[in-house]
Design an enzyme around this catalytic site. Structure first.
Site, PDB file in Angstrom:
ATOM      1  CB  THR A  23      17.192  -1.900  20.540  1.00 42.66           C
ATOM      2  OG1 THR A  23      18.367  -2.411  19.903  1.00 42.66           O
ATOM      3  CG2 THR A  23      17.605  -0.811  21.520  1.00 42.66           C
ATOM      4  CE1 TYR A  74      17.896   3.162  17.969  1.00 44.93           C
ATOM      5  CE2 TYR A  74      19.361   1.339  18.544  1.00 44.93           C
ATOM      6  CZ  TYR A  74      18.129   1.802  18.119  1.00 44.93           C
ATOM      7  OH  TYR A  74      17.118   0.907  17.846  1.00 44.93           O
TER       8      TYR A  74
END
Length: 677
Positions: free
Chosen positions: A452, A495
């Site tokens: 990501t 995250y």
């Protein structure tokens, strides 16, 4: 409420089922939530405790005055009356026999008078061969138990209620026969059986299947009370090893038995700070028996029941049945029922490849993606319903893989902030499990990992300026090309940390163990088969909310910029990278729409108005932790090494997504709330 008995002539997936759930004093909100959830799953009955001990505690009677009518008015209720008040117990504990055995019958009489309009059956005691429920050391010949239960059963029957005899755990035919010889069985309408195969009982050793238990119980009843039914009053499976799909399998096994009724244990996991009978977190298996986790999130079984009832559970088992031929080298898509994963799996299947889809069905709509894949390409599709934390399942899947696309993850920043431990276990430890499974094969299995852009952090040092409806970098080169892979990593939010750890492990395994691995650091991917939420998949979420007339929350000023990429372009990138790992091994690559497809949230909302003719309802809140004012991926490395380029412009792509989402809001058969064969 009426009960539909299970019949041998009935389709097993049409049979009634219920849940077991013990509610603690004062849990009014949880009772309401549980009732709504059970009914939404299709449950028709509920077994819960009506504790004799709690009833006599301060506030106990008031609690049951609220609880029993609340439950009985909405669902077929079976109250289980057990636990001796310590002041009346011969041992001073709730498991001890009462000093005056007929006190229990008096209690049953009071309960029938006070609450009897809310149920038709009453269960007398629970697990009498469990020392924590009945201290049989003081009653080694069961004389006291038989006298106590026999008197209560006789009186309940005399007053017009049906009686269920509390089930032993494990099932004990000799004990049940003794109940018959002592005359107890002649006063009961059903006997209970308990079993947790795969949790405490060994499938290979003591457990011979539910039908064996039911047949044995019926054999005993034949000689004492052949009209009595056999109920599974507690059947369950603990997901403490994160094997949630196994729980769904065990439920289906129990539902398909010859038992006349099934109560599945239980509805919700127990929080770690709550003590069970054995003590505080004595055994983790006790804490993971629900179909709902402690935070209220549905596990696989509940998700499947919500999607289509027991037929959906059966369908999921059907499509997950192994069909691989000997010697096959399938592509493995971890997270293959998800948004990108299902599109990738479909592309591979369309090209005639064998594909294993490994997924725990952990997000809304993914069960529909799996059904969609199965309907299109059932012969070469091989679903495995499992979790990255299930190391055994991973090893089995990885062994013969031609290559692995790793897209499985916990994907929401907000969820990671609420539960960073689970986020780490899935994203970081789960990825390490994958790498170790590959290393254990002694084969050079290629792996492409979905990372990501969050590994670059908030980009707080990036100077930006407001230009119209968006924030843009002050630096001209950054505006022209975007953020490149040479940007220092700066993990932000749990995250970002968990995905960043996984990102680095994947790259390091190429260096340390010479595995052919690469990382794609993704920006915002969107397109068909994305059931977007506020936490993840914001483009789809905005469109879907607008089509449904739901409000859209904008965090910050709405001028933050993201580069968006259509999923078909993302799929092409994954496959191209996989085919060129000899050149890309051990390298991170950015994957996004780039500056040409960089749009602000406000720009996207304007496009939604144009596409749908709907004026979205907006509300605003403060900025969220870790949010970037600007991100557009510099994809030149991907372009220069393998020739990949985004082919679909953001406006064309949004039109494609809007057309697909309109089929959902119009009640199309692809609606994510259904999953049936």
């Amino acid at each position: 409420m009426p009960h539909t008995p299970n019949s041998d002539l009935q389709d097993p997936e049409d049979r009634a089922f219920g849940f077991v759930e013990w509610f603690r004093l004062g849990e009014r909100a949880r009772v309401e939530e549980a009732l709504d959830g059970m009914l939404a799953c299709g449950a028709s009955h509920l077994r819960t405790q009506l504790s004799w001990a709690e009833y006599h505690q301060p506030g106990g009677r008031e609690w049951y005055d609220w609880l029993i009518p609340k439950l009985g008015q909405r669902i077929d209720l079976l109250p289980c009356l057990h636990y001796t008040p310590p002041s009346l117990s011969r041992t001073g504990l709730s498991s001890g026999p009462p000093k005056r055995l007929r006190d229990y019958a008096d209690f049953v009489d009071e309960i029938l008078t006070r609450y009897g309009e809310h149920f038709t059956h009453i269960e007398l005691w629970n697990e009498p061969n469990n020392l924590l429920d009945w201290d049989w050391r003081l009653d080694h010949d069961w004389q006291m138990f038989c006298e106590m239960i026999g008197a209560a059963a006789y009186w309940a029957k005399h007053r017009g209620w049906k009686v269920v005899l509390g089930g032993p755990a494990p099932f004990d035919a000799y004990w049940l026969d003794l109940m018959g010889k002592r005359g107890v069985l002649e006063h009961v309408d059903a006997v209970g059986c308990h079993g947790f195969p795969g949790t405490w009982d060994s499938d290979i050793g003591a457990w011979n299947g539910w039908n064996a238990v039911v047949d044995e119980a019926r054999s005993v009843l034949k000689g004492h009370n052949p009209k009595a039914e056999v109920w599974i009053t507690e059947g369950g499976y603990s997901t403490w090893r994160h094997d949630e799909a196994k729980q769904a399998d065990r439920f289906l096994d129990a539902l398909r038995t010859k038992a006349d009724r099934l109560y599945w244990y239980g509805w919700q996991d127990i929080p770690k700070h709550i003590a069970v009978q054995e003590g505080l977190y004595f055994d983790p298996r006790h804490y993971h028996l629900g179909v709902t986790d402690v935070r209220g999130r549905p596990k696989v079984l509940r998700r499947l029941l919500n999607a289509g009832g027991p037929k959906a559970v059966a369908f999921a088992r059907e499509v997950a049945a192994p069909r691989l031929t000997t010697g096959a080298k399938p592509w493995v898509v971890l997270g293959g029922a998800g948004f990108i994963g299902s599109n990738l799996a479909d592309a591979l299947l369309q090209d005639g490849e064998e594909v294993i889809v490994f997924d725990n069905l952990g997000r809304d709509g993914v069960e529909t993606n799996l059904s969609w894949l199965q309907q299109r390409q059932s012969d070469r599709l091989h679903p495995i319903l499992a979790d990255l934390r299930d190391e055994t399942a991973l090893r089995d899947v990885v062994g013969d893989a031609a290559g692995i696309y790793h897209l499985a993850a916990q994907v929401a920043v907000t969820t990671s902030i609420e539960d960073p431990v689970e986020d780490f276990a899935i994203n970081a430890q789960g990825t390490l499990n994958v790498l170790e499974a590959i290393r254990g094969t002694d084969r050079q299995i290629p792996l492409v990992f979905a990372s990501t852009n969050k590994v670059y952090g908030q980009l707080q040092d990036l100077a930006v300026q407001q230009m119209g409806d968006r924030w843009l970098p002050v630096d001209e080169d950054t505006r022209r090309f975007g953020i490149g892979e040479t940007r220092p990593l700066d993990f932000s939010t749990p995250y970002g940390c968990s995905k960043g750890v996984a990102d680095q492990y994947v790259l390091d395994y190429a260096k340390t163990y010479d595995l052919p691995t690469a990382v794609l650091r993704m920006s915002c991917i969107y397109g068909p088969r994305q059931f977007g939420t506020e936490d993840q998949g914001w483009v789809a979420h905005f469109l879907l909310a607008a089509l449904r007339g739901d409000p859209i929350t904008i965090y910050g000023d709405g001028r933050q910029v993201r580069d968006v990429l259509h999923v078909s372009d993302a799929v092409a990138a994954y496959r191209t990278v996989m085919g060129n790992l000899n050149r890309l091994k051990g390298r991170p690559l950015n994957l996004g729409g780039g500056p040409a497809n960089a749009v602000s949230l406000m720009t996207v909302l304007d496009e939604i108005r144009r596409l749908t003719g709907v004026q979205p309802v907006l509300r605003t809140e403060d900025w969220r932790t870790g949010d970037q004012l600007y991100f557009a991926a510099d994809t030149r490395r991907l372009q220069e090494t393998v020739g990949w380029r985004a082919q679909i412009g953001w406006q064309e792509g949004m039109k494609d997504l809007a057309a697909w989402l309109e089929t959902l809001t119009a009640g199309d058969t692809q609606n994510p709330k259904r999953l049936t064969a």
